[in-house]
Write a protein that holds these residues in place. Structure first.
Motif, short mmCIF file in Angstrom:
data_model
loop_
_atom_site.label_atom_id
_atom_site.label_comp_id
_atom_site.label_asym_id
_atom_site.label_seq_id
_atom_site.Cartn_x
_atom_site.Cartn_y
_atom_site.Cartn_z
N MET A 1 -10.95 -13.78 -23.04
CA MET A 1 -9.79 -13.92 -23.91
C MET A 1 -8.58 -14.36 -23.10
SD MET A 1 -8.89 -13.64 -27.11
CE MET A 1 -7.43 -13.47 -28.13
N SER A 2 -7.80 -15.30 -23.61
CA SER A 2 -6.64 -15.81 -22.90
C SER A 2 -5.54 -14.76 -22.85
CB SER A 2 -6.14 -17.06 -23.60
OG SER A 2 -4.90 -17.47 -23.08
N THR A 3 -4.76 -14.78 -21.80
CA THR A 3 -3.64 -13.87 -21.65
C THR A 3 -2.39 -14.66 -21.31
OG1 THR A 3 -3.98 -13.57 -19.28
CG2 THR A 3 -5.23 -12.13 -20.77
N PRO A 4 -1.19 -14.08 -21.58
CA PRO A 4 0.05 -14.75 -21.17
C PRO A 4 0.08 -15.04 -19.68
CG PRO A 4 0.52 -12.98 -22.72
CD PRO A 4 -0.94 -12.87 -22.37
N LEU A 5 -0.51 -14.15 -18.87
CA LEU A 5 -0.54 -14.35 -17.43
C LEU A 5 -1.31 -15.62 -17.07
CD1 LEU A 5 0.07 -13.43 -14.56
CD2 LEU A 5 -2.00 -12.01 -14.65
N GLU A 6 -2.43 -15.84 -17.77
CA GLU A 6 -3.23 -17.03 -17.52
C GLU A 6 -2.45 -18.29 -17.86
OE1 GLU A 6 -6.58 -18.35 -20.17
OE2 GLU A 6 -7.76 -17.64 -18.47
N PHE A 7 -1.76 -18.28 -18.99
CA PHE A 7 -0.97 -19.45 -19.38
C PHE A 7 0.22 -19.63 -18.43
CE2 PHE A 7 2.06 -21.54 -22.53
CZ PHE A 7 1.57 -22.81 -22.26
N ALA A 8 0.79 -18.54 -17.96
CA ALA A 8 1.89 -18.64 -17.00
C ALA A 8 1.42 -19.33 -15.72
CB ALA A 8 2.43 -17.24 -16.68
N THR A 9 0.18 -19.06 -15.31
CA THR A 9 -0.38 -19.72 -14.13
C THR A 9 -0.50 -21.22 -14.36
OG1 THR A 9 -1.63 -17.72 -13.54
CG2 THR A 9 -2.35 -19.79 -12.56
N LEU A 10 -0.96 -21.61 -15.55
CA LEU A 10 -1.07 -23.03 -15.89
C LEU A 10 0.31 -23.68 -15.88
CD1 LEU A 10 -3.22 -24.58 -18.71
CD2 LEU A 10 -0.83 -25.22 -18.49
N LEU A 11 1.30 -23.02 -16.46
CA LEU A 11 2.64 -23.57 -16.49
C LEU A 11 3.19 -23.74 -15.08
CD1 LEU A 11 4.28 -21.54 -19.42
CD2 LEU A 11 3.49 -23.91 -19.48
N GLN A 12 2.92 -22.77 -14.22
CA GLN A 12 3.43 -22.83 -12.85
C GLN A 12 2.88 -24.03 -12.10
OE1 GLN A 12 5.73 -20.42 -11.30
NE2 GLN A 12 5.84 -22.30 -10.09
N MET A 13 1.65 -24.46 -12.44
CA MET A 13 1.04 -25.60 -11.76
C MET A 13 1.51 -26.93 -12.33
SD MET A 13 -2.92 -24.40 -11.08
CE MET A 13 -3.29 -24.27 -12.84
N ASN A 14 2.16 -26.89 -13.49
CA ASN A 14 2.60 -28.13 -14.13
C ASN A 14 3.99 -28.52 -13.62
OD1 ASN A 14 3.96 -29.79 -16.41
ND2 ASN A 14 1.78 -29.80 -16.93
N PRO A 15 4.17 -29.81 -13.25
CA PRO A 15 5.47 -30.25 -12.71
C PRO A 15 6.63 -29.97 -13.66
CG PRO A 15 3.80 -31.94 -12.35
CD PRO A 15 3.18 -30.90 -13.25
N LEU A 16 6.37 -29.94 -14.96
CA LEU A 16 7.44 -29.71 -15.92
C LEU A 16 8.06 -28.33 -15.76
CD1 LEU A 16 9.05 -30.53 -18.45
CD2 LEU A 16 7.15 -29.69 -19.83
N PHE A 17 7.24 -27.32 -15.48
CA PHE A 17 7.72 -25.94 -15.44
C PHE A 17 7.82 -25.37 -14.03
CE2 PHE A 17 5.95 -26.53 -19.66
CZ PHE A 17 6.90 -25.94 -20.48
N ALA A 18 7.16 -26.02 -13.06
CA ALA A 18 7.17 -25.51 -11.69
C ALA A 18 8.61 -25.36 -11.19
CB ALA A 18 6.39 -26.45 -10.78
N GLY A 19 8.88 -24.24 -10.54
CA GLY A 19 10.20 -24.02 -9.99
C GLY A 19 11.14 -23.25 -10.89
#
Length: 223
Positions: A1-19
């Motif tokens: 099951m997906s979790t907010p933590l998992e999606f946060a990891t994906l966002l962190q790897m994306n240039p749009l949200f990184a940083g």
């Protein structure tokens, strides 16, 4: 099951949200919902409200549009870690193309209203969005230049190389879809693929193309 933590990891790897920082990314991740799409199911069609931003958790999403004569043209492919739908979700106007599951997919869905609130709270995210849109515009300009000045073999090699970088050496795509991405007829794509097949650069299967990544990269550099 997906979790907010998992999606946060994906966002962190994306240039749009990184940083943005873990706190801001975590807050955005908690606003998202998970949606599953089986192969062939439509996510949205041209003219639908731009009511969400999407992130691909797994699978592939094909973006396509139609012509007045009934032809279907593939204009983009998105895989795990990619974001899409940002244009309509920003201006609130209808979708400009259709989105269809190329294979079984799971998507993170960030509703427009919540996304706009996030932009208001964090100017860094707004700047990232501007950078993303500029990047998409540059990519469109580059493709236009390629269509005007580069031979089909180079354009096709570059597009296949990009797909292989995103999805692996075995690319799930039809020749019709590949023709739409390059902006030529299926017959033209087929002729070039057959030449590469004869020389061992690609292997052709039903709905898939397996590429020799190194040799294809060489073909992509030729002018």
């Amino acid at each position: 099951m997906s979790t907010p933590l998992e999606f946060a990891t994906l966002l962190q790897m994306n240039p749009l949200f990184a940083g943005l920082g873990s706190e801001a990314i975590g807050a955005i991740a908690r606003l998202c919902q998970l949606r599953r799409l089986p192969t062939g199911q439509t996510l949205f069609v041209k003219g639908d409200p731009g009511d969400a931003l999407y992130g691909v958790r797994r699978g592939q999403i094909r973006i396509e549009t139609g012509t007045t004569s009934g032809e279907r043209l593939t204009i983009e492919m998105f895989g795990a870690g990619d974001l899409f739908g940002e244009i309509a979700v920003l201006d609130g106007r209808p979708r400009t193309a259709d989105a269809i599951a190329q294979e079984d997919a799971e998507l993170y869905v960030l509703p427009r209203g919540e996304f706009l609130k996030a932009l208001e709270r964090d100017s860094r995210l707004a700047i990232r969005i501007i950078e993303l849109l500029c990047g998409r515009l540059r990519s469109t300009n580059e493709r236009t230049e390629e269509m005007m000045f580069l031979p089909l073999s180079v354009r096709l090699a570059r597009r296949l190389s990009a797909l292989a970088e995103d999805f692996g050496a075995e690319v799930e795509i039809t020749q019709d879809e590949l023709a739409g991405l390059v902006g030529v007829t299926r017959e033209s794509v087929n002729r070039q693929l057959q030449e590469w097949r004869a020389s061992g650069i690609v292997k052709l299967g039903r709905g898939r193309i397996t590429v020799d990544v190194e040799r294809l990269a060489i073909a992509a550099r030729k002018t």
